[in-house]
Write a protein that holds these residues in place. Structure first.
Motif, PDB file in Angstrom:
ATOM      1  N   THR A   2      50.082  39.846  35.322  1.00 35.94           N
ATOM      2  CA  THR A   2      48.740  40.256  35.718  1.00 35.94           C
ATOM      3  C   THR A   2      48.650  41.777  35.850  1.00 35.94           C
ATOM      4  O   THR A   2      49.523  42.510  35.405  1.00 35.94           O
ATOM      5  N   ALA A   4      48.611  44.989  38.229  1.00 36.84           N
ATOM      6  CA  ALA A   4      48.995  45.504  39.549  1.00 36.84           C
ATOM      7  C   ALA A   4      47.950  46.529  39.984  1.00 36.84           C
ATOM      8  O   ALA A   4      47.492  47.342  39.171  1.00 36.84           O
ATOM      9  N   GLN A  44      47.289  42.046  41.593  1.00 42.24           N
ATOM     10  CA  GLN A  44      48.471  42.087  42.461  1.00 42.24           C
ATOM     11  C   GLN A  44      48.343  43.343  43.307  1.00 42.24           C
ATOM     12  O   GLN A  44      48.512  44.446  42.799  1.00 42.24           O
ATOM     13  N   TRP A  45      48.046  43.189  44.570  1.00 43.15           N
ATOM     14  CA  TRP A  45      47.821  44.347  45.448  1.00 43.15           C
ATOM     15  C   TRP A  45      49.150  44.893  45.907  1.00 43.15           C
ATOM     16  O   TRP A  45      49.973  44.167  46.479  1.00 43.15           O
ATOM     17  N   ILE A  46      49.362  46.176  45.688  1.00 40.18           N
ATOM     18  CA  ILE A  46      50.646  46.780  46.060  1.00 40.18           C
ATOM     19  C   ILE A  46      50.399  48.086  46.805  1.00 40.18           C
ATOM     20  O   ILE A  46      49.579  48.911  46.391  1.00 40.18           O
ATOM     21  N   ARG A 107      56.858  48.883  37.370  1.00 34.95           N
ATOM     22  CA  ARG A 107      56.370  47.509  37.374  1.00 34.95           C
ATOM     23  C   ARG A 107      56.043  47.037  35.955  1.00 34.95           C
ATOM     24  O   ARG A 107      56.374  45.918  35.558  1.00 34.95           O
ATOM     25  N   SER A 113      54.473  43.278  35.856  1.00 32.22           N
ATOM     26  CA  SER A 113      53.023  43.198  35.635  1.00 32.22           C
ATOM     27  C   SER A 113      52.762  43.603  34.189  1.00 32.22           C
ATOM     28  O   SER A 113      53.528  44.369  33.609  1.00 32.22           O
ATOM     29  N   THR A 305      42.474  43.029  33.606  1.00 29.82           N
ATOM     30  CA  THR A 305      42.924  41.708  34.073  1.00 29.82           C
ATOM     31  C   THR A 305      42.795  40.642  32.995  1.00 29.82           C
ATOM     32  O   THR A 305      43.482  39.627  33.048  1.00 29.82           O
TER      33      THR A 305
END
Ligand SMILES: [Zn+2]
Length: 307
Positions: A2, A4, A44-46, A107, A113, A305
């Motif tokens: 997905t 990030a 994806q919350w980082i 990532r 991701s 996305t």
């Protein structure tokens, strides 16, 4: 895999004043809009960590890093140029913003991701090797590209900058380094003026006249970028995503629509899919009309996305 999404509350603590266009609200409004959409669940919350000093040194000399640290006030604001101010929290925000960009590269390069967006500030593309400028302190796109080239087994990174202002800092840093191809579209003549005529084989400038609309913009960009980017075959696509070319933006004089940012994102996603295994790392640069900024970032993220 997905998308990030990197963001940190401390990026909003850097505040250059109540009337300054590069405001904390730029991030808070995007986050509020995202919370209202289905998109929020697909990201994806980082939370990023600060970039390390060693990583900063890949782009900026030690003397410049020390100069910024000495300039940062313990209270109030200090201007480093006419429009760029430092507060006691500025360098923390800048290190988080740059950290998000290099960690997004990790990532994406490790396949955790497919692509990433760093929703951070201060922005980066005006920061030269040893000079802060135009609201920028550390050059986020150059740090991201060099991080990828230094730490992963790749040797070609494309940097695409569609902010309404030329990414003079990125040109200053990557000009002449054939491992990177920098494609930049920007209003001309316009701020920052400094690097428009800088010639290097790996820099493709597309100066755009004030008032330019969708159709004309798309054609000029395609004509200039498509062939060289395909010949270059990038293994990673880094995007300086500035949305101040929007027709509503108070700082730019182009007439782009939200849909143009959707279009260019799709084009970059397709480029990444064709040559780079889909690997794309995008980072927020300009965009100063709150509604237009939010609309454009949402459009950008919808395409990322769906990739
Ligand atoms: Zn800009």
């Amino acid at each position: 895999m997905t998308t990030a999404f990197y963001s940190h509350d401390d990026c909003m603590k850097h505040d250059m004043g109540p009337d300054h266009p590069e405001s904390p609200e730029r991030i808070s409004r995007i986050l509020a809009r995202l919370a209202d959409t289905r998109l929020a669940q697909e990201l994806q919350w980082i939370r990023p960590d600060e970039i390390t000093r060693e990583q900063l040194l890949t782009v900026h000399p030690e003397s410049y890093l020390r100069q910024l640290e000495e300039l940062q006030p313990t209270h109030g604001r200090v201007f480093t140029d006419e429009e760029t101010a430092m507060t006691p929290t500025t360098l923390r925000a800048a290190r988080l913003a740059a950290g998000a960009c290099v960690q997004a590269v990790d990532r994406v390069m490790t396949g955790a991701s497919r692509n990433a967006f760093a929703c951070v500030r201060p922005p980066g593309h005006h920061a030269e090797r040893a000079r802060s400028m135009g609201f920028c302190f550390y050059n986020n796109p150059a740090l991201a590209a060099l991080h990828a080239l230094t730490n992963y087994d790749i040797d070609r990174v494309a940097i695409i900058d569609f902010d309404v202002h030329q990414g003079n800092g990125t040109v200053d840093i990557v000009g002449g380094d054939q491992r990177m191809l920098m494609c930049s579209s920007f209003q001309h003549p316009f701020f920052p003026h400094s690097h428009v005529y800088r010639q290097a084989g790996n820099i493709i400038n597309v100066p755009i006249e004030a008032g330019c609309g969708s159709e004309d913009y798309r054609k000029q960009v395609m004509d200039a970028w498509q062939e060289p980017l395909r010949a270059f075959r990038p293994q990673l696509v880094v995007v300086s995503a500035g949305f101040d070319g929007h027709r509503l933006d108070p700082m730019g004089e182009l007439n782009l629509e939200t849909d143009d940012f959707r279009w260019i994102t799709q084009w970059l996603v397709d480029l990444a899919a064709e040559y780079a295994g889909g690997r794309l790392v995008s980072m927020l640069e300009g965009g100063y009309h709150m509604e237009a900024l939010c609309d454009s970032v949402i459009a950008h993220l919808e395409v990322l996305t769906a990739a």
